[in-house]
Design a protein around this motif. Structure first.
Motif, mmCIF file in Angstrom:
data_model
loop_
_atom_site.group_PDB
_atom_site.id
_atom_site.type_symbol
_atom_site.label_atom_id
_atom_site.label_comp_id
_atom_site.label_asym_id
_atom_site.label_seq_id
_atom_site.Cartn_x
_atom_site.Cartn_y
_atom_site.Cartn_z
ATOM 1 N N ALA A 1 0.917 -0.925 0.201
ATOM 2 C CA ALA A 1 -0.136 -0.468 0.009
ATOM 3 C C ALA A 1 0.848 1.141 -0.216
ATOM 4 O O ALA A 1 1.840 1.775 0.219
ATOM 5 C CB ALA A 1 -0.950 0.209 1.565
ATOM 6 N N CYS B 1 -6.681 -3.974 -0.019
ATOM 7 C CA CYS B 1 -7.576 -3.873 1.297
ATOM 8 C C CYS B 1 -8.035 -2.184 0.936
ATOM 9 O O CYS B 1 -9.337 -1.418 1.460
ATOM 10 C CB CYS B 1 -6.533 -3.374 1.584
ATOM 11 N N CYS C 1 -2.296 -8.127 -5.284
ATOM 12 C CA CYS C 1 -0.572 -7.798 -5.080
ATOM 13 C C CYS C 1 0.076 -9.045 -4.534
ATOM 14 O O CYS C 1 -0.312 -10.446 -4.168
ATOM 15 C CB CYS C 1 -0.961 -7.813 -3.600
ATOM 16 N N PRO D 1 3.184 -8.032 -0.500
ATOM 17 C CA PRO D 1 2.160 -7.514 0.634
ATOM 18 C C PRO D 1 3.450 -7.140 1.347
ATOM 19 O O PRO D 1 5.160 -7.115 1.674
ATOM 20 C CB PRO D 1 2.519 -8.481 1.550
ATOM 21 N N CYS E 1 1.566 -5.379 6.427
ATOM 22 C CA CYS E 1 0.670 -6.019 6.092
ATOM 23 C C CYS E 1 -0.189 -6.910 6.663
ATOM 24 O O CYS E 1 0.065 -8.121 7.116
ATOM 25 C CB CYS E 1 0.079 -6.810 4.761
ATOM 26 N N CYS F 1 -4.185 -7.926 5.376
ATOM 27 C CA CYS F 1 -5.106 -8.172 4.814
ATOM 28 C C CYS F 1 -5.891 -9.487 5.166
ATOM 29 O O CYS F 1 -7.425 -9.652 4.930
ATOM 30 C CB CYS F 1 -5.424 -7.822 3.504
ATOM 31 N N GLY G 1 -7.323 -3.505 7.223
ATOM 32 C CA GLY G 1 -6.042 -4.724 7.348
ATOM 33 C C GLY G 1 -4.315 -4.021 6.102
ATOM 34 O O GLY G 1 -4.119 -4.626 5.869
HETATM 35 S S1 SF4 Z 1 -2.787 -5.336 3.042
HETATM 36 FE FE1 SF4 Z 1 -3.143 -7.127 1.184
HETATM 37 S S2 SF4 Z 1 -4.352 -6.382 0.314
HETATM 38 FE FE2 SF4 Z 1 -3.406 -4.901 1.186
HETATM 39 S S3 SF4 Z 1 -1.525 -3.547 0.268
HETATM 40 FE FE3 SF4 Z 1 -0.538 -5.291 1.891
HETATM 41 S S4 SF4 Z 1 -1.492 -7.256 0.780
HETATM 42 FE FE4 SF4 Z 1 -1.858 -5.438 -0.333
#
Ligand code: SF4
Ligand code: SF4
Ligand code: SF4
Ligand code: SF4
Lengths: 268, 379
Positions: free
Chosen positions: B84, B126, B161, B164, B168, B170, B347
């Motif tokens: 993210a 996410c 993703c 990660p 993270c 998620c 998350g």
């Molecule tokens: S929380 Fe999950 S969806 Fe969000 S950036 Fe991290 S790995 Fe990707």
């Protein structure tokens, strides 16, 4: 908008005490707004801009600078007497300014080092903010003050409302502006989390840490910030130095520069 | 998951493969969208308007830890192998400042804030979940028409993703790492040869795909894409045990851990500002110099601000950092369910990475749950 009659416009004065004139210059810097401002208030006393001196009393006095001499301690009482509302502008007037570093040392010793004839120097031991001398209606922070905030304060006094001058941390403005956090992403020491907003997070916008120009925010946890600043490699003398600048005598910054002397294990 | 939005999760056409993003970007631009995607600026991945693939961060990765974010050069051809970015979609759905109305004398003038047509490229699973959370807030019981216009003007291109970040989680929150719903298009980036699988999640998504060169995905492409998401799910940097959290978290009102975390918390608001679901704002009224024109605007605020709970003439309701932190964590992870029917946390880990002192919600939660109040911190 129509220009009000000179007699019906509120009269404003701008006063200077121990300071660098930077905050008064912020008023002159309001180039685009200066005409509309002059249409609403009569700028009756502003030596930085004009030698014409309109007599008191004044509806609004903007006061720049701190009190450092016995004469100024008298003069500020006069200013208060002739002013309906008194607003301090900048770190000197609001917190004593950089010249308040004398509070941590012996001013006589400074004078003897700097001046050939120190006996000619009549100066007080401490540099005090205006509020330590006379009652103040509003304190506008910053070194220098922010132009937008200055106009907001004058406008608010004209409208008899509370100025929109939030007392939260610089981090709020930093995120609103969309800056990257230099502390987290670059490891650059930043005082933003303990400093009051107002500048628009100017320094982080240019990839520099906040220097604390606007003094402490309404709630601070400098011990937690200092722990992080140490991790980023700042030594104890450096920590003292970063808090002892333009707002050194503000209580929270004073504590911040004193409470954390020595490594973690020594406190507890 | 999204309510009120026009987007759904049904695959409207079979998964296809595209070799390059250039035609996709061009097609979005000709459809009238400003394409906003990941770029490198100030040593971070920032979401900004891009004009071509050249602007995307090829070979750039990130290292995210509590209170610490660094870019890492990998030097390969992958364009989305990072987690993210500090910028979530919130900046577009709920801008930091917006004007609400203006008064000229006694007359109220409506201010119609802009709802720019933006195609967000590189949205994470996410982030999609966070948009669905915001939809429940802004389009639920008291629909906000400005939010709706902005939301409908957003074209969402998810990229699943592969890598990660260290903060993270998620998988714990059931929101990722694979995008399953709430997108117009969902891409998975594949290596050797460099290509993307593309799934459409909306009619307008399918139309864009139809307009660019593509081929049907073969079994090899589909397996490779599944593998990316499967491996990503095993690489979560953090974990939260959410079982029974609606009960045990509010019940921990007097946990000693709150005192401990408050000693580390700066009340700086960074966690709430970067959180893609935190929606709190305040209103500010200003007048102009003449006093003729008055304007009311809204700006992001935070439950960590002291004056957030200030009542007229009274001290703030939550005047201690302890009370503010407890409010935030408890609302986000527990009482949000009572209010909106889901967790307030998706998350993404942003609050952990961007907290200057590195306060880690997952660590706080596990300490509170264990009831130990124990800390890995030496104060
Ligand atoms: S929380 Fe999950 S969806 Fe969000 S950036 Fe991290 S790995 Fe990707
Ligand atoms: S750069 Fe400084 S002011 Fe900005 S969010 Fe980070 S710590 Fe706060
Ligand atoms: S609480 Fe933290 S991890 Fe959860 S959605 Fe907000 S920023 Fe992301
Ligand atoms: S938890 Fe971290 S980011 Fe949030 S207010 Fe406290 S110190 Fe700031």
């Amino acid at each position: 908008m129509g220009t009000r009659e000179s007699g019906s416009r509120p009269r404003m004065a701008v006063w200077k005490f121990a300071s660098c004139d930077g905050c008064q210059l912020t008023l002159l810097d309001c180039e685009d707004e200066l005409l509309s401002l002059a249409a609403e208030v009569e700028i009756a006393y502003f030596l930085e801009a004009s030698s014409a001196v309109g007599p008191g009393p004044y509806d609004l006095s903007l006061v720049e600078g701190s009190i450092t001499t016995p004469e100024d301690a008298e003069r500020i009482r006069h200013v208060r007497r002739v002013s309906k509302r008194l607003v301090t502008i900048g770190a000197c007037a609001t917190a004593g300014g950089i010249q308040a570093l004398r509070d941590f040392a012996d001013v006589k010793e400074f004078a003897s080092v700097v001046y050939a004839r120190p006996e000619y120097i009549a100066t007080l031991d401490k540099s005090t903010p205006i509020s330590a001398n006379v009652p103040v209606d509003f304190e506008l922070r910053g070194c220098p003050i922010d132009k937008r905030q200055l106009l907001e304060v004058i406008t608010a006094f004209l409208a008899c409302r509370r100025p929109v001058v939030p007392s939260h941390s610089v981090c709020v403005e930093c995120k609103l502006r969309g800056n990257i956090c230099v502390l987290v992403a670059h490891g650059t020491p930043c005082l933003g989390p303990v400093t009051q907003a107002g500048c628009g997070a100017l320094c982080p916008a240019f990839n520099r840490g906040c220097y604390g120009c606007f003094g402490p925010a309404d709630t601070t946890n400098s011990r937690a910030l200092n722990t992080k600043l140490r991790v980023l490699g700042m030594s104890d003398p450096e920590l003292v130095r970063v808090y002892r600048t333009f707002n050194a005598t503000e209580e929270q910054f004073m504590r911040a520069s004193e409470e954390d002397q020595g490594p973690e294990e020594d406190r507890a | 998951m999204s309510v009120g939005g026009s987007v759904g999760g049904n695959a409207l056409m079979d998964t296809v493969v595209i070799e390059s993003l250039e035609p996709l970007i061009a097609a979005l631009q000709s459809a009238g969208y400003a394409v906003v995607g990941p770029t490198v600026k100030d040593a971070a991945v920032r979401m900004a308007e891009i004009s071509s693939v050249e602007d995307l961060p090829a070979g750039v990765g990130d290292v995210q830890r509590p209170g610490n974010y660094r870019l890492a050069e990998r030097g390969d051809e992958m364009l989305f192998d990072f987690a993210a970015s500090p910028d979530s979609a919130k900046r577009f759905t709920q801008p930091p400042r917006q004007r609400l109305f203006r008064m000229r004398g006694q007359t109220i003038e409506e201010v119609r804030e802009k709802a720019p047509r933006v195609a967000l490229l590189g949205v994470r699973a996410c982030d999609l979940a966070a948009i669905a959370v915001q939809d429940r807030v802004f389009l639920g019981r008291h629909p906000d028409p400005t939010y709706r216009r902005r939301r409908e003007a957003l074209f969402l291109i998810a990229v699943n993703c592969a890598v990660p970040g260290g903060t993270c989680f998620c998988v714990s929150m059931g929101t990722g790492p694979k995008a399953t719903t709430g997108f117009d298009l969902a891409l998975t980036e594949l290596a050797s040869p460099h290509r993307f699988t593309v799934e459409s999640g909306s009619e307008r998504g399918a139309q864009i795909v139809a307009a660019i060169p593509h081929r049907p995905a073969d079994q090899g492409d589909l397996t490779a894409a599944e593998e990316v998401s499967r491996i990503a799910a095993t690489r979560m940097g953090r974990h939260v045990d959410t079982e029974g959290i609606q009960q045990w978290l509010p019940a921990a009102h007097d946990s000693p851990r709150w005192t401990d975390v408050a000693s580390r918390c700066l009340s700086c608001t960074n966690c709430t500002m970067v959180c893609p679901t935190c929606f709190c704002s305040t209103v500010e009224d200003i007048t102009d110099l003449t006093g003729e024109v008055t304007e009311r605007s809204e700006r992001w605020d935070s439950c960590f601000s002291l004056d957030f709970t200030e009542l007229s003439g009274q001290p703030p309701v939550r005047s201690s950092a302890l009370a503010r932190y407890r409010q935030w964590l408890t609302h986000k992870f527990a009482t949000w369910y009572d209010q909106f029917g889901t967790s307030g946390c998706v998350g993404c880990g942003r609050c952990i990475t961007w907290c200057p002192t590195g306060i880690d919600v997952t660590e706080e939660l596990s300490a509170i749950r264990d009831g130990t109040g124990e800390t890995s911190c030496i104060r």
